[in-house]
Design a protein around this motif. Structure first.
Motif, short mmCIF file in Angstrom:
data_model
loop_
_atom_site.label_atom_id
_atom_site.label_comp_id
_atom_site.label_asym_id
_atom_site.label_seq_id
_atom_site.Cartn_x
_atom_site.Cartn_y
_atom_site.Cartn_z
N ALA B 142 0.83 -1.21 0.00
CA ALA B 142 0.00 0.00 0.00
C ALA B 142 0.87 1.26 0.00
O ALA B 142 0.56 2.25 -0.65
N GLN B 147 -0.21 1.72 -6.69
CA GLN B 147 -0.88 1.44 -7.98
C GLN B 147 -1.18 -0.04 -8.17
O GLN B 147 -2.00 -0.42 -8.99
N ILE B 149 -3.03 -3.00 -7.08
CA ILE B 149 -4.12 -3.42 -6.21
C ILE B 149 -4.18 -4.94 -6.28
O ILE B 149 -4.73 -5.51 -7.22
#
Ligand SMILES: Nc1nc2c(ncn2[C@@H]2O[C@H](COP(=O)(O)OP(=O)(O)OP(=O)(O)O)[C@@H](O)[C@H]2O)c(=O)[nH]1
Ligand SMILES: [Mg+2]
Lengths: 143, 189
Positions: B142, B147, B149
């Motif tokens: 995180a 970017q 995920i």
């Protein structure tokens, strides 16, 4: 702890002598390398510019893929591998009884039969040299 | 019948070969070689070209499973296999030295797979209790690569059911992104 084969001075020295001898028998040989099954270079002799480390890794992949094809077709592990091109041929085979591959590049004017026999004779020599200078045997992969 | 090509990547000893052997319904294609550096990672063999297996999920999805060699000196195989895949299970062994940073480094090396489909991260060998633990990976992801995920799971690659869950999550993820992508494009000004 036993020393890794590619760092064993006896293996490197015996390998270098055998590869030099190979170049004498066959002047069309422009590159020869001895590497562990998992792609670490032990020693090489060359008359050309190449990235020896990368070539060792690639040879190891090719050897393993050829063995996989042999198993798939139920003809056993590969004895030798030939990569032929207009400008030369690569021959590689395992050193008998060792987790070690000998890979050599020959100019294209060399006949395949001669290149193959030179490589085979050298692989056998290396096997004898390793045994005579008590290069420790490494456990064979268990799969 | 939908076809998927999934890559298993991550460092040496993470369990890529083990995971494909657990999952595959066919005899796996293996390219194991005796490991010269047992003082670095203590296991008998290491992958030098690829692993290959296949599994059918439900009646619908045929999945081809490719494993790469973990050692960076085989990165030419990474380039070859990356092109085929549309998703990746990134495995990290919790007991690896500097495991969290290793995850970030390997994610960067395989970042195309995120764009080509999707990524799920599996942290293995947590039962040994010597690594930083799951939370550290989620937090680092995180913080350092917002970017990306990607869900982070604790996994045991030796356990078929475990690996099936991870694989199904990845495939659901890939299919959802594929469905949303045209919609997102259409909505873009
Ligand atoms: N205790 C424990 N052992 C595990 C776990 N996952 C995998 N292993 C073991 O860890 C080792 C992983 O080895 P491989 O599957 O060869 O690893 P790999 O990622 O394919 O490694 P390379 O091909 O060398 O890059 C095997 O001996 C597994 O049995 C786990 O969650 N816990
Ligand atoms: Mg492997």
């Amino acid at each position: 702890m036993t020393i890794a084969l590619h760092q064993d001075p006896a293996a490197i020295e015996e390998g270098r002598a055998a590869l030099a001898g190979m170049g004498e028998i066959s002047p069309s040989m422009v590159y020869a390398a001895l590497l562990t099954d998992d792609g670490f270079e032990i020693v090489h002799v060359t008359r050309i510019q190449t990235d020896a480390t990368r070539f060792a890794s690639m040879s190891s992949s090719i050897q393993a893929l050829s063995d996989a094809v042999g198993h798939e077709l139920r003809i056993g592990a590969s004895d030798y591998v030939i990569i032929g091109s207009a400008q030369g041929h690569v021959i590689q085979m395992r050193v008998p009884g060792r987790p070690v591959v000998l890979a050599a590049l020959f100019q294209s004017h060399e006949t395949l039969g001669k290149a193959l026999s030179t490589t085979r004779v050298t692989a056998e020599r290396i096997s004898h040299r390793f045994a005579a200078s008590s290069v420790p045997a490494m456990a064979a992969p268990n799969f | 019948m939908a076809e998927h090509v999934i890559l298993f990547a991550g460092p040496m000893g993470a369990g890529k070969t083990t995971a494909i052997r657990s999952l595959s319904e066919i005899d796996v294609v293996s390219t194991e070689a005796a490991n010269s550096e047992r003082h670095v990672v203590d296991k008998a063999t290491t992958t030098v070209a690829l692993d290959y297996g296949e599994i059918t999920l439900g009646a619908e999805d045929k999945v081809r499973l490719y494993g790469v060699p973990g050692q960076k000196r085989f990165d030419f195989m990474w380039s070859i296999l990356k092109k085929r895949a549309r998703g990746m299970i990134m495995l990290i062994n919790d007991d690896a030295p500097d495991a969290v940073q290793t995850m970030i480094d390997y994610l960067d090396d395989f970042s195309e797979l995120y764009d080509q489909g999707g990524v799920v991260i599996g942290v293995s060998r947590t039962d040994l209790g010597v690594g930083p633990g799951l939370q550290a990976y989620t937090a680092a992801l995180a913080e350092q690569r917002p970017q990306f995920i990607a869900p982070v799971f604790g996994v045991d690659p030796r356990d078929e059911n475990h690996m099936r869950t991870v694989l199904m999550t990845l495939i659901a993820n890939i299919e959802m992104r594929a469905m949303l992508a045209p919609a997102a494009e259409a909505a873009a000004p």
